[in-house]
Write an enzyme that holds these catalytic residues in place. Structure first.
Site, PDB file in Angstrom:
ATOM      1  N   GLU B 243      40.657  27.087  60.853  1.00  0.00           N
ATOM      2  CA  GLU B 243      41.004  27.299  59.442  1.00  0.00           C
ATOM      3  C   GLU B 243      39.733  27.310  58.587  1.00  0.00           C
ATOM      4  O   GLU B 243      39.582  28.116  57.680  1.00  0.00           O
ATOM      5  CB  GLU B 243      41.962  26.209  58.948  1.00  0.00           C
ATOM      6  CG  GLU B 243      42.316  26.398  57.473  1.00  0.00           C
ATOM      7  CD  GLU B 243      43.193  25.277  56.904  1.00  0.00           C
ATOM      8  OE1 GLU B 243      43.442  24.287  57.621  1.00  0.00           O
ATOM      9  OE2 GLU B 243      43.616  25.409  55.744  1.00  0.00           O
ATOM     10  N   HIS B 339      28.533  39.821  33.777  1.00  0.00           N
ATOM     11  CA  HIS B 339      29.545  40.547  33.003  1.00  0.00           C
ATOM     12  C   HIS B 339      29.580  40.101  31.535  1.00  0.00           C
ATOM     13  O   HIS B 339      30.292  40.707  30.728  1.00  0.00           O
ATOM     14  CB  HIS B 339      30.934  40.354  33.621  1.00  0.00           C
ATOM     15  CG  HIS B 339      31.210  41.257  34.788  1.00  0.00           C
ATOM     16  ND1 HIS B 339      30.623  41.081  36.020  1.00  0.00           N
ATOM     17  CD2 HIS B 339      31.999  42.353  34.913  1.00  0.00           C
ATOM     18  CE1 HIS B 339      31.050  42.022  36.843  1.00  0.00           C
ATOM     19  NE2 HIS B 339      31.875  42.806  36.198  1.00  0.00           N
ATOM     20  N   GLY B 341      30.497  38.646  28.049  1.00  0.00           N
ATOM     21  CA  GLY B 341      31.791  38.374  27.426  1.00  0.00           C
ATOM     22  C   GLY B 341      32.940  38.943  28.232  1.00  0.00           C
ATOM     23  O   GLY B 341      34.000  38.309  28.364  1.00  0.00           O
TER      24      GLY B 341
END
Lengths: 274, 380
Positions: B243, B339, B341
């Protein structure tokens, strides 16, 4: 029924911005390749015609795929084998030593050797958009042809009813086998192909089938033969000569107009569209 | 980039899974994340495309392949599908089924594994309880033997796909205190006394449902016991190791996606008269992101290749998880920063990835538990 499906790999259209022109020639190194989508539809069509759609694992015919190109085009063939094609042939050739006419002539020789009941191919390759090989091949073989097939029905595998996509509708033609059929986009819709072995109630999943890992592994063991181009075509001269390539001009920035009258003026006197 | 262990076979598999994800997940990714759910039909579509059965043996209806194939495929699901919640929801059987495959009887495999890899049933794994997660040896849900049945009482929480699971592999206490009293029991939906008490609202992973489950005098046939009674702890620990590699792989994939989005934005967006990419500070930021991804990918890939060849290296899996989760959080943070705002807006992919990334240093064993595993294995 035995079906021959010629395939072509094309530069990945999603990475078209990577295509470079170098001294009037296309630069192909570093490009990512994909099977020509219309050829993938042809493979899917061929599989649907040679199986019972409710039990696709038991094959009811033979699908042979063939491509022209260098060693690494075998990836394209293996991908077709993984989706279910039975056998593959690679005609060894350099990408720039081929044109539609030479491919058609070589395919004619291959068809005479393999004796398929049907040659199924994409209506065109999305790189050169020449749309020639199917038509030329039918002419050279003297076989009937049906191009731009959006549907195919086979009742007895002796003839096919092909729905051709034409302006304003569908033209249904019956072709007697052996024949050459080129396919269009809608051939992979759920009910476009009616094979002899599949019950009419069966609807396929839309599009080209997926290949699971086990099919990918099994494809490595399926037969893939290599043939020399010169063994199929004695004359390997090209009829099409490309004189140059240019990238399309970059899109220019737009402008803002202040009033409708200005817009009308520009449309009339600059764009000359009204 | 791909893992160093990958072959042509992995490349073909990736193409196939990418096509599946682009067709069946990507067009709906944002809508499903906002809706907090993806349609159940996706399980059958994924099964038909050979995605669901990957890593399971053919005998149980699986698609073959090993952990290396699962990692490559899950990366494509994340990158081409662009919905982490859908990928992890669709993959919840990846932790629920392996103990049954490893220790189950032939009948149990037919009943529990085959319908899940065929996409007909949904499976979930339930270990964590409201009173504690990481401390598996002290779990409190009890299963008392009563004739041909076990009577299960207790609660489980943070269960991925728990709301709609048809079968849940549940860790229960069948014996005394400590790890020697733990067993695994499959509880099926509809068993009287088994209910979903809550669908949990989360920071990220929105498209995957996460549930709190309650067992009240729930009578489960003894035939649903997986492996031997009181031998469940070891099975859980073995399951954890794989996992953790799955989670490390998801982190690599999420970071790759956040990086790709940042690259695109940096080329498009202008500031101070040139594109963001025209500024050295952006280029260096992206170069750091790419380097960190490559490093985490290298470790995750190496441990995965070791596990695939049969090595038992839970401490290396723990290291890979920690390295990959921290890398992923950092890369997603930088992606949001690039990115500006827009990076804070819900409509932008990196905003969602930033939230999704926060799960990983917690789920599947916290960063601190990973460090405990590493410390013990290294003998201090």
């Amino acid at each position: 029924m035995k079906i021959l499906v010629p395939l072509k790999r094309v530069a990945d259209p999603d990475n078209a911005n990577k295509v470079k022109v170098n001294g009037g020639k296309l630069e192909t190194t570093g490009l990512e390749w994909k099977p020509n989508p219309f050829d993938e539809y042809a493979v899917e069509t061929a599989l649907r015609l040679t199986e019972n759609g409710t039990n696709p694992k038991a094959r009811q015919g033979e699908v042979v795929v063939v491509t022209f190109g260098p060693k690494d085009t075998e990836t394209t063939l293996r991908a077709a084998l993984a989706t279910g094609a039975d056998r593959a042939i690679r005609v060894d050739a350099a990408d720039d030593a081929l044109d539609g006419d030479l491919v058609a002539r070589a395919l004619k020789a291959l068809v005479e050797k393999e004796k398929p009941d049907l040659v199924l191919l994409g209506k065109q390759a999305v790189d050169g958009d020449s749309n020639q090989v199917g038509q030329l091949l039918a002419e050279y073989l003297g076989w009937p042809q049906a191009t731009f097939a959006g549907s195919i029905q086979s009742e007895d595998d002796k003839s096919l009813v092909v729905g051709r996509e034409v302006d304003g509708g569908t033209l249904k033609v019956r072709v007697t086998l052996p024949a050459v059929v080129s396919v269009d986009l809608r051939i992979v819709a759920p009910n476009s192909v009616r094979g002899k072995h599949t019950p009419p109630t069966h609807a396929y999943a839309d599009g080209v089938r997926f290949a699971a890992l086990m099919a990918i592994m099994a494809a490595k063991k399926k037969p893939l033969a290599e043939v020399k181009l010169a063994d199929l075509a004695s004359d390997t001269a090209l009829k099409i000569k490309y004189t140059g390539f240019e990238l399309p001009p970059a899109r220019k920035a737009g402008i803002k107009v202040k009033a409708v009258s200005e817009l009308v003026d520009k449309l009339k006197n600059e764009a000359k569209v009204v | 980039m791909t893992y160093f262990f990958e072959t042509e076979e992995h490349a073909a598999l990736r193409k196939n899974v990418r096509r599946f994800a682009e067709k069946h997940i990507r067009p709906h990714a944002h809508a499903w994340e906002e809706a907090g759910e993806f349609p159940r039909a996706l399980y059958e579509e994924a099964a038909a495309a050979g995605v669901l059965g990957l890593g399971y043996p053919e005998e149980v209806g699986g698609g073959g392949g090993d952990i290396t194939h699962v990692l490559a495929a899950s990366e494509e699901l994340v990158m081409a599908g662009q919905s982490v919640g859908t990928t992890v929801g669709l993959g919840s059987h990846g932790i629920a089924l392996p103990p049954i495959v490893r220790l189950g009887t032939p009948e149990q495999k037919v009943r529990f594994v085959a319908p899940v890899v065929a996409g007909k049933k949904v499976a979930a794994l339930a270990i964590t309880e409201p009173s504690g997660g990481s401390d598996v040896a002290r779990l409190r849900t009890t299963a008392r033997r009563d004739g041909d049945h076990y009577v299960v009482d207790g609660a489980k929480t943070f269960i991925t796909s728990g709301c709609r699971a048809d079968l849940v592999t549940v860790a229960v206490r069948t014996g005394g205190e400590g790890h020697g009293g733990v067993s695994l029991l499959v509880v099926e939906r509809g068993t009287p006394g088994f209910s979903v008490s809550k669908k949990l609202a989360k920071m990220g992973w929105w498209a995957s449902d996460t549930a709190e489950l309650v067992f009240e005098g729930c009578r489960v046939p003894a035939a649903n016991l997986i492996g031997e009674e009181n031998q469940g702890f070891y099975a859980i620990m073995v399951n954890f190791a794989t996992e953790r590699l799955y989670l490390a792989g998801q982190c690599v994939a999420i970071a790759e996606l956040a990086y790709a989005e940042s690259l695109r934005y940096a080329r498009e967006r202008s500031a101070f008269g040139k594109t963001l990419m025209g500024h050295q500070v952006t280029r260096h930021k992206l170069a750091d992101m790419a380097s960190r991804i490559a490093a985490a990918r290298a470790l995750t890939g190496e441990v995965t290749a070791r596990v695939a060849r049969g090595e038992q290296v839970p401490h290396l899996a723990a290291m890979a998880k920690n390295v990959a989760t921290d890398m992923c959080s950092a890369v997603c943070d930088e992606a949001v920063q690039i990115h500006g705002g827009m990076g804070y807006m819900r409509e932008v992919l990196v905003e969602r990835l930033y939230r999704d990334a926060r799960l990983y240093p917690i789920g599947g064993g916290t960063r601190e538990i990973m460090n405990e595993i590493i410390s013990k294995a290294l003998g201090y």
